[in-house]
Design a protein around this motif. Structure first.
Motif, PDB file in Angstrom:
ATOM      1  N   SER A  63       0.687  -1.266  -0.046  1.00 59.61           N
ATOM      2  CA  SER A  63       0.136  -0.003   0.095  1.00 59.61           C
ATOM      3  C   SER A  63       0.750   1.205  -0.007  1.00 59.61           C
ATOM      4  N   SER A 121      -4.149  -1.161  -8.070  1.00 55.59           N
ATOM      5  CA  SER A 121      -5.170  -0.291  -7.863  1.00 55.59           C
ATOM      6  C   SER A 121      -4.970   1.035  -7.143  1.00 55.59           C
ATOM      7  N   ARG A 122      -6.223   1.783  -7.247  1.00 57.60           N
ATOM      8  CA  ARG A 122      -6.088   3.028  -6.456  1.00 57.60           C
ATOM      9  C   ARG A 122      -7.349   3.633  -6.043  1.00 57.60           C
ATOM     10  N   ASP A 123      -7.315   4.182  -5.018  1.00 57.20           N
ATOM     11  CA  ASP A 123      -8.485   4.752  -4.281  1.00 57.20           C
ATOM     12  C   ASP A 123      -8.270   6.446  -4.277  1.00 57.20           C
ATOM     13  N   ASN A 124      -8.827   7.169  -5.463  1.00 59.67           N
ATOM     14  CA  ASN A 124      -8.651   8.497  -5.314  1.00 59.67           C
ATOM     15  C   ASN A 124      -8.925   9.256  -4.117  1.00 59.67           C
ATOM     16  N   LYS A 158      -9.150   8.048  -1.206  1.00 57.97           N
ATOM     17  CA  LYS A 158      -8.312   7.867   0.129  1.00 57.97           C
ATOM     18  C   LYS A 158      -6.828   8.199  -0.173  1.00 57.97           C
TER      19      LYS A 158
END
Length: 116
Positions: free
Chosen positions: A21, A71-74, A76
């Motif tokens: 992460s 993957s990405r969580d924009n 967060k």
């Protein structure tokens, strides 16, 4: 100052899985930012592992296709790298990178060691 912090590295057996992460500070996850994971093994050149655009388009090194998923969580401000079917040759320090048209920001890296 922009900061990227990697976590999730460790020791795993060949065939195992690990999830890395990267947490980014500030307004890094803009529409122009490409997030990527790179790795560098002792005595070897740093290489691209995977990258992902703001919209979710991805690219992978041939050596990890079918095994790794980025993957990405924009919302967060995080990007992850799910690593499955790990091999000893995956052993390296893994770095998170945020790239724009002007700048590159790097984390300090996290060690991944895969035993035979």
């Amino acid at each position: 100052q922009v900061q990227l912090v990697e976590s999730g590295g460790g020791l795993v057996q060949a065939g195992g899985s690990l999830r890395l992460s990267c947490a980014a500070s500030g307004s890094i996850f803009s529409i122009n930012v490409i997030m990527g994971w790179y790795r560098q093994a002792p005595g070897k050149q740093r290489e691209l592992v995977a990258r992902i655009t703001y919209g979710g388009s991805t690219n992978y090194a041939d050596s990890v296709k079918g095994r790794f998923t980025i993957s990405r969580d924009n919302a967060k401000n995080t990007v992850t790298l799910q690593m499955n079917s790990l091999k000893p040759e995956d052993t390296a320090v893994y770095y998170c990178c945020a790239s724009t048209g002007r700048n590159e920001y790097w984390g300090h890296g996290t060690q991944v060691t895969v035993s035979s």
